[in-house]
Design a protein around this motif. Structure first.
Motif, PDB file in Angstrom:
ATOM      1  N   GLY A 147       0.798  -1.224   0.000  1.00  0.00           N
ATOM      2  CA  GLY A 147       0.000   0.000   0.000  1.00  0.00           C
ATOM      3  C   GLY A 147       0.828   1.270   0.000  1.00  0.00           C
ATOM      4  N   GLY A 148       2.144   1.126   0.057  1.00  0.00           N
ATOM      5  CA  GLY A 148       3.010   2.311   0.095  1.00  0.00           C
ATOM      6  C   GLY A 148       2.972   3.098  -1.201  1.00  0.00           C
ATOM      7  N   ALA A 149       2.869   2.389  -2.321  1.00  0.00           N
ATOM      8  CA  ALA A 149       2.819   3.088  -3.612  1.00  0.00           C
ATOM      9  C   ALA A 149       1.590   3.986  -3.679  1.00  0.00           C
ATOM     10  CB  ALA A 149       2.815   2.076  -4.751  1.00  0.00           C
ATOM     11  N   ASP A 150       0.466   3.539  -3.110  1.00  0.00           N
ATOM     12  CA  ASP A 150      -0.751   4.364  -3.102  1.00  0.00           C
ATOM     13  C   ASP A 150      -0.523   5.663  -2.323  1.00  0.00           C
ATOM     14  OD1 ASP A 150      -1.452   1.698  -3.831  1.00  0.00           O
ATOM     15  OD2 ASP A 150      -3.552   2.184  -3.457  1.00  0.00           O
ATOM     16  N   LEU A 151       0.165   5.557  -1.179  1.00  0.00           N
ATOM     17  CA  LEU A 151       0.432   6.746  -0.376  1.00  0.00           C
ATOM     18  C   LEU A 151       1.385   7.697  -1.078  1.00  0.00           C
ATOM     19  CD1 LEU A 151       0.748   5.121   3.162  1.00  0.00           C
ATOM     20  CD2 LEU A 151      -1.147   6.497   2.282  1.00  0.00           C
ATOM     21  N   LEU A 152       2.398   7.128  -1.737  1.00  0.00           N
ATOM     22  CA  LEU A 152       3.328   7.973  -2.485  1.00  0.00           C
ATOM     23  C   LEU A 152       2.626   8.637  -3.656  1.00  0.00           C
ATOM     24  CD1 LEU A 152       6.621   5.867  -2.513  1.00  0.00           C
ATOM     25  CD2 LEU A 152       6.110   7.907  -1.176  1.00  0.00           C
ATOM     26  N   ALA A 153       1.703   7.905  -4.292  1.00  0.00           N
ATOM     27  CA  ALA A 153       0.931   8.492  -5.388  1.00  0.00           C
ATOM     28  C   ALA A 153       0.114   9.673  -4.880  1.00  0.00           C
ATOM     29  CB  ALA A 153       0.025   7.431  -6.010  1.00  0.00           C
ATOM     30  N   LEU A 154      -0.470   9.533  -3.695  1.00  0.00           N
ATOM     31  CA  LEU A 154      -1.233  10.634  -3.103  1.00  0.00           C
ATOM     32  C   LEU A 154      -0.324  11.819  -2.826  1.00  0.00           C
ATOM     33  CD1 LEU A 154      -3.823  11.775  -1.913  1.00  0.00           C
ATOM     34  CD2 LEU A 154      -3.255  10.629   0.242  1.00  0.00           C
ATOM     35  N   ALA A 174       2.335  12.611  -4.489  1.00  0.00           N
ATOM     36  CA  ALA A 174       2.612  13.254  -5.781  1.00  0.00           C
ATOM     37  C   ALA A 174       1.423  14.090  -6.240  1.00  0.00           C
ATOM     38  CB  ALA A 174       2.973  12.203  -6.820  1.00  0.00           C
ATOM     39  N   LEU A 175       0.208  13.581  -6.009  1.00  0.00           N
ATOM     40  CA  LEU A 175      -0.999  14.322  -6.408  1.00  0.00           C
ATOM     41  C   LEU A 175      -1.116  15.655  -5.672  1.00  0.00           C
ATOM     42  CD1 LEU A 175      -3.810  11.618  -6.677  1.00  0.00           C
ATOM     43  CD2 LEU A 175      -3.000  13.137  -8.498  1.00  0.00           C
ATOM     44  N   THR A 176      -0.680  15.687  -4.425  1.00  0.00           N
ATOM     45  CA  THR A 176      -0.792  16.912  -3.634  1.00  0.00           C
ATOM     46  C   THR A 176       0.453  17.784  -3.734  1.00  0.00           C
ATOM     47  OG1 THR A 176       0.046  15.732  -1.682  1.00  0.00           O
ATOM     48  CG2 THR A 176      -2.356  15.836  -1.982  1.00  0.00           C
ATOM     49  N   GLY A 177       1.415  17.365  -4.573  1.00  0.00           N
ATOM     50  CA  GLY A 177       2.629  18.146  -4.765  1.00  0.00           C
ATOM     51  C   GLY A 177       2.450  19.231  -5.819  1.00  0.00           C
ATOM     52  N   PRO A 178       3.549  19.786  -6.292  1.00  0.00           N
ATOM     53  CA  PRO A 178       3.474  20.849  -7.301  1.00  0.00           C
ATOM     54  C   PRO A 178       2.785  20.365  -8.574  1.00  0.00           C
ATOM     55  CG  PRO A 178       5.691  20.681  -6.386  1.00  0.00           C
ATOM     56  CD  PRO A 178       4.927  19.499  -5.890  1.00  0.00           C
ATOM     57  N   GLU A 206       2.871   5.390 -11.843  1.00  0.00           N
ATOM     58  CA  GLU A 206       3.531   6.596 -12.364  1.00  0.00           C
ATOM     59  C   GLU A 206       3.610   7.682 -11.292  1.00  0.00           C
ATOM     60  OE1 GLU A 206       2.206   8.068 -16.133  1.00  0.00           O
ATOM     61  OE2 GLU A 206       1.821   6.075 -16.917  1.00  0.00           O
ATOM     62  N   LEU A 207       2.530   7.834 -10.527  1.00  0.00           N
ATOM     63  CA  LEU A 207       2.529   8.857  -9.486  1.00  0.00           C
ATOM     64  C   LEU A 207       3.514   8.525  -8.362  1.00  0.00           C
ATOM     65  CD1 LEU A 207      -1.288   9.638  -9.170  1.00  0.00           C
ATOM     66  CD2 LEU A 207       0.492  11.191  -9.994  1.00  0.00           C
ATOM     67  N   SER A 208       3.590   7.236  -7.987  1.00  0.00           N
ATOM     68  CA  SER A 208       4.527   6.853  -6.926  1.00  0.00           C
ATOM     69  C   SER A 208       5.970   7.024  -7.389  1.00  0.00           C
ATOM     70  CB  SER A 208       4.270   5.416  -6.472  1.00  0.00           C
ATOM     71  OG  SER A 208       4.461   4.508  -7.550  1.00  0.00           O
ATOM     72  N   GLU A 209       6.242   6.736  -8.648  1.00  0.00           N
ATOM     73  CA  GLU A 209       7.588   6.954  -9.182  1.00  0.00           C
ATOM     74  C   GLU A 209       7.910   8.444  -9.232  1.00  0.00           C
ATOM     75  OE1 GLU A 209       7.675   4.896 -12.891  1.00  0.00           O
ATOM     76  OE2 GLU A 209       7.883   2.917 -11.969  1.00  0.00           O
ATOM     77  N   LEU A 210       6.894   9.262  -9.513  1.00  0.00           N
ATOM     78  CA  LEU A 210       7.089  10.711  -9.486  1.00  0.00           C
ATOM     79  C   LEU A 210       7.434  11.183  -8.072  1.00  0.00           C
ATOM     80  CD1 LEU A 210       6.958  13.553 -10.690  1.00  0.00           C
ATOM     81  CD2 LEU A 210       4.483  13.514 -10.309  1.00  0.00           C
ATOM     82  N   ALA A 211       6.751  10.610  -7.071  1.00  0.00           N
ATOM     83  CA  ALA A 211       7.049  10.967  -5.683  1.00  0.00           C
ATOM     84  C   ALA A 211       8.488  10.592  -5.319  1.00  0.00           C
ATOM     85  CB  ALA A 211       6.071  10.276  -4.736  1.00  0.00           C
ATOM     86  N   LEU A 212       8.954   9.441  -5.807  1.00  0.00           N
ATOM     87  CA  LEU A 212      10.352   9.058  -5.578  1.00  0.00           C
ATOM     88  C   LEU A 212      11.299  10.060  -6.233  1.00  0.00           C
ATOM     89  CD1 LEU A 212      10.393   5.172  -6.105  1.00  0.00           C
ATOM     90  CD2 LEU A 212      10.692   6.416  -3.965  1.00  0.00           C
ATOM     91  N   ALA A 251      11.678  13.156  -4.377  1.00  0.00           N
ATOM     92  CA  ALA A 251      12.538  12.958  -3.199  1.00  0.00           C
ATOM     93  C   ALA A 251      13.994  12.742  -3.587  1.00  0.00           C
ATOM     94  CB  ALA A 251      12.045  11.772  -2.387  1.00  0.00           C
ATOM     95  N   GLY A 252      14.280  12.705  -4.884  1.00  0.00           N
ATOM     96  CA  GLY A 252      15.661  12.492  -5.329  1.00  0.00           C
ATOM     97  C   GLY A 252      16.033  11.039  -5.460  1.00  0.00           C
ATOM     98  N   LEU A 253      15.028  10.152  -5.559  1.00  0.00           N
ATOM     99  CA  LEU A 253      15.279   8.714  -5.638  1.00  0.00           C
ATOM    100  C   LEU A 253      14.789   8.163  -6.963  1.00  0.00           C
ATOM    101  CD1 LEU A 253      14.055   7.788  -2.047  1.00  0.00           C
ATOM    102  CD2 LEU A 253      16.415   8.092  -2.792  1.00  0.00           C
ATOM    103  N   ARG A 254      15.279   6.976  -7.287  1.00  0.00           N
ATOM    104  CA  ARG A 254      14.823   6.281  -8.484  1.00  0.00           C
ATOM    105  C   ARG A 254      14.052   5.049  -8.075  1.00  0.00           C
ATOM    106  NH1 ARG A 254      20.573   6.744 -11.586  1.00  0.00           N
ATOM    107  NH2 ARG A 254      20.284   8.849 -12.441  1.00  0.00           N
ATOM    108  N   PRO A 255      13.094   4.622  -8.914  1.00  0.00           N
ATOM    109  CA  PRO A 255      12.303   3.405  -8.586  1.00  0.00           C
ATOM    110  C   PRO A 255      13.205   2.188  -8.446  1.00  0.00           C
ATOM    111  CG  PRO A 255      11.326   4.624 -10.409  1.00  0.00           C
ATOM    112  CD  PRO A 255      12.661   5.257 -10.149  1.00  0.00           C
TER     113      PRO A 255
END
Length: 201
Positions: A147-154, A156-160, A188-194, A197-201
């Motif tokens: 479920g972590g990818a869902d949270l990271l996607a959220l 990303a959605l609330t980011g810039p 895609e959104l969770s990878e954007l959140a990574l 943060a300066g990280l890669r999938p």
């Protein structure tokens, strides 16, 4: 736990910040040592006075010893010369005291000129670096958790909003697709959140 980001832009900024911090600390130390050397030059008169006092005391002691050998009045001549030699010793002590005082002032000034800038640099540089290290580790663990990818996607959605332009938007929109569990959009959104943060999938 990573010390530097995986994305080139953020990693370059981190390396640049680290180099600036090290350069500022090195400059503070070099400046403090230069100031210490300048202040220590003020001790030169003290050394001159000490040397003059030592030389005077030694000469008067020698003169007193020589005068003591004069028949009949030797002891009478010896006492004032030895008293004057003691005064020369006092002059030497004054010069030594001046050197000690200047040395203490130089040491304390150099210490302050090192400690204050170094503490300021560390307070401005170290907390953000440690915060990023902790957050990146948390983000990486979250990405791999159920479920972590869902949270990271959220996140990303609330980011810039400008970061979302490169993501293919389904007809119902990104937020709706996330709510309905669209795996492609969530990935895609969770990878954007990574990436944010300066990280890669």
């Amino acid at each position: 736990m990573r010390a530097y980001a995986q994305t080139p832009a953020r990693r370059n900024r981190q390396v640049l910040a680290d180099l600036i911090a090290v350069a500022l600390i090195a400059a503070a130390v070099a400046f403090a040592l230069a100031v210490h050397e300048v202040i220590m030059r003020l001790a030169e008169p003290g050394r001159t006075v000490q040397n003059a006092g030592d030389h005077l005391a030694t000469s008067l002691d020698d003169a007193g010893d020589a005068a003591s050998k004069v028949p009949l009045v030797g002891d009478f001549l010896k006492k004032p010369l030895h008293s004057a030699a003691d005064a020369g010793g006092g002059l030497s002590d004054a010069g030594r005291s001046l050197q000690d005082t200047v040395g203490q002032v130089a040491d304390l000034t150099a210490l302050a000129l090192i400690v204050i800038p170094v503490v300021c640099v560390l307070l401005l540089w170290l907390p953000p670096r440690l915060l990023w290290i902790r957050r990146s580790a948390t983000t990486r663990r979250l990405f791999g958790a159920p479920g972590g990818a869902d949270l990271l996607a959220l996140r990303a959605l609330t980011g810039p909003p400008r970061d979302l332009v490169d993501i293919s938007t389904p007809p119902e929109g990104l937020a709706d697709a996330w709510r309905h569990g669209d795996r492609q959009v969530i990935t895609e959104l969770s990878e954007l959140a990574l990436k944010q943060a300066g990280l890669r999938p």
